[in-house]
Scaffold this active site. Sequence first.
Site, mmCIF file in Angstrom:
data_model
loop_
_atom_site.group_PDB
_atom_site.id
_atom_site.type_symbol
_atom_site.label_atom_id
_atom_site.label_comp_id
_atom_site.label_asym_id
_atom_site.label_seq_id
_atom_site.Cartn_x
_atom_site.Cartn_y
_atom_site.Cartn_z
ATOM 1 C CE1 TYR A 154 -4.217 1.393 -0.159
ATOM 2 C CE2 TYR A 154 -3.481 2.792 1.637
ATOM 3 C CZ TYR A 154 -4.394 2.495 0.650
ATOM 4 O OH TYR A 154 -5.491 3.304 0.464
ATOM 5 C CE LYS A 161 -7.023 6.391 0.462
ATOM 6 N NZ LYS A 161 -7.981 7.215 -0.293
HETATM 7 N N1 LIG Z 1 -11.458 -0.345 -3.059
HETATM 8 C C1 LIG Z 1 -10.863 -0.400 -1.872
HETATM 9 O O1 LIG Z 1 -10.407 -1.450 -1.409
HETATM 10 C C2 LIG Z 1 -10.756 0.848 -1.028
HETATM 11 C C3 LIG Z 1 -10.525 0.710 0.355
HETATM 12 C C4 LIG Z 1 -10.405 1.856 1.120
HETATM 13 C C5 LIG Z 1 -10.514 3.092 0.537
HETATM 14 N N2 LIG Z 1 -10.739 3.195 -0.814
HETATM 15 C C6 LIG Z 1 -10.833 4.528 -1.394
HETATM 16 O O2 LIG Z 1 -12.095 4.697 -1.986
HETATM 17 C C7 LIG Z 1 -11.993 5.734 -2.957
HETATM 18 C C8 LIG Z 1 -12.655 5.290 -4.250
HETATM 19 O O3 LIG Z 1 -11.893 4.252 -4.848
HETATM 20 P P1 LIG Z 1 -12.551 2.959 -5.510
HETATM 21 O O4 LIG Z 1 -11.956 1.796 -4.806
HETATM 22 O O5 LIG Z 1 -14.009 3.093 -5.599
HETATM 23 O O6 LIG Z 1 -11.879 2.949 -6.959
HETATM 24 P P2 LIG Z 1 -12.329 3.616 -8.342
HETATM 25 O O7 LIG Z 1 -11.191 3.379 -9.271
HETATM 26 O O8 LIG Z 1 -13.649 3.120 -8.767
HETATM 27 O O9 LIG Z 1 -12.446 5.151 -7.975
HETATM 28 C C9 LIG Z 1 -11.311 5.976 -7.850
HETATM 29 C C10 LIG Z 1 -11.693 7.308 -8.465
HETATM 30 O O10 LIG Z 1 -10.630 8.245 -8.268
HETATM 31 C C11 LIG Z 1 -10.726 9.130 -9.352
HETATM 32 N N3 LIG Z 1 -9.535 9.954 -9.512
HETATM 33 C C12 LIG Z 1 -8.240 9.557 -9.646
HETATM 34 N N4 LIG Z 1 -7.456 10.631 -9.885
HETATM 35 C C13 LIG Z 1 -8.282 11.719 -9.890
HETATM 36 C C14 LIG Z 1 -8.091 13.108 -10.100
HETATM 37 N N5 LIG Z 1 -6.885 13.622 -10.385
HETATM 38 N N6 LIG Z 1 -9.161 13.929 -10.040
HETATM 39 C C15 LIG Z 1 -10.394 13.442 -9.784
HETATM 40 N N7 LIG Z 1 -10.652 12.137 -9.588
HETATM 41 C C16 LIG Z 1 -9.596 11.285 -9.652
HETATM 42 C C17 LIG Z 1 -10.928 8.211 -10.544
HETATM 43 O O11 LIG Z 1 -11.436 8.926 -11.651
HETATM 44 C C18 LIG Z 1 -11.917 7.220 -9.978
HETATM 45 O O12 LIG Z 1 -13.245 7.571 -10.286
HETATM 46 C C19 LIG Z 1 -10.506 6.064 -3.082
HETATM 47 O O13 LIG Z 1 -10.208 7.161 -2.249
HETATM 48 C C20 LIG Z 1 -9.858 4.819 -2.514
HETATM 49 O O14 LIG Z 1 -8.535 5.038 -2.018
HETATM 50 C C21 LIG Z 1 -10.877 2.100 -1.603
#
Ligand SMILES: NC(=O)c1ccc[n+]([C@@H]2O[C@H](COP(=O)([O-])OP(=O)(O)OC[C@H]3O[C@@H](n4cnc5c(N)ncnc54)[C@H](O)[C@@H]3O)[C@@H](O)[C@H]2O)c1
Length: 254
Positions: A154, A161
């Site tokens: 990570y 984060k």
């Molecule tokens: N999937 C997991 O296991 C998990 C766990 C904990 C936290 N998260 C967090 O949840 C959030 C959403 O991620 P997800 O897992 O749904 O993946 P996802 O890929 O579906 O979504 C990530 C989003 O970030 C956007 N993004 C990236 N760079 C960007 C920029 N410069 N400007 C605007 N948007 C931008 C992308 O367009 C995308 O829509 C993130 O913050 C991720 O770190 C995810």
Amino acid sequence: MLLDGKKGLVLNVTNKNSIGWAVARAAHDHGAEVGVGAQDARMREKVEALVADHPRMRAHTVDFSFDDQLEALADEVRATYGKIDFLVHSAAFAKREDLSGRFIETSRDGFQLAIDVSAYSLVALCRALEGVLADDASVMAMSYLGSTRAVGNYNVMGVAKAALESSVRYLAGDLGVRGIRVNTVSPGPINTVAARGVKGLGEMIDYVHSRAPLKRPFGQDEVAGTCVYLMSDLSRGVSGQIVFVDDGYNIVGM
Ligand SMILES: NC(=O)c1ccc[n+]([C@@H]2O[C@H](COP(=O)([O-])OP(=O)(O)OC[C@H]3O[C@@H](n4cnc5c(N)ncnc54)[C@H](O)[C@@H]3O)[C@@H](O)[C@H]2O)c1
């Protein structure tokens, strides 16, 4: 319904598996009017297709790296909704090579990029939208346990984060004077495009599910349920917190 009459934004969504999409759908199901974000014109086509079946949803485009796009979004929000009652930051990015192997190898520009897109973006977004947030609005951002634990692969995203969670607390202080609450939602690992950028995601998911206190599967819908609570008036006394949605994994020692 819990969110009748409320309006807000969920930024951003890539596809139907995005956590943001589950959050947007749940908010809509509970009565809200929801703006759903896409990072660029290509992604907007997918988001347009997703929102098409939902009468109280519309698409917006914003890349958090550009202040002029944040300002343009603020103008669009003012013209479309007047004020908004909730704002969900659901976006992160780091270079793929910085999400595997040794953290010590993280480059200066990789570190800066991850922090800028994944953490500073919340500060810039809140500043740009401050004038369109209603006085009792609810802001939330997606984080992960890698902020406080060294989770293999990570790496730099854990550092980003940590900055995001700290930013949430400072923003909660700044915006709290207007009754606006700001919280972190911290899901366990879920299979999405962004998560697949982290090497070994499948093993992470299996590990967490085998050790978490709750034995039921969690995913996007469980995260969305927590967000609906945070958007709703039920959470009016909650700010600056980290709410974990990981079947309780974060409390486990041995
Ligand atoms: N999937 C997991 O296991 C998990 C766990 C904990 C936290 N998260 C967090 O949840 C959030 C959403 O991620 P997800 O897992 O749904 O993946 P996802 O890929 O579906 O979504 C990530 C989003 O970030 C956007 N993004 C990236 N760079 C960007 C920029 N410069 N400007 C605007 N948007 C931008 C992308 O367009 C995308 O829509 C993130 O913050 C991720 O770190 C995810």
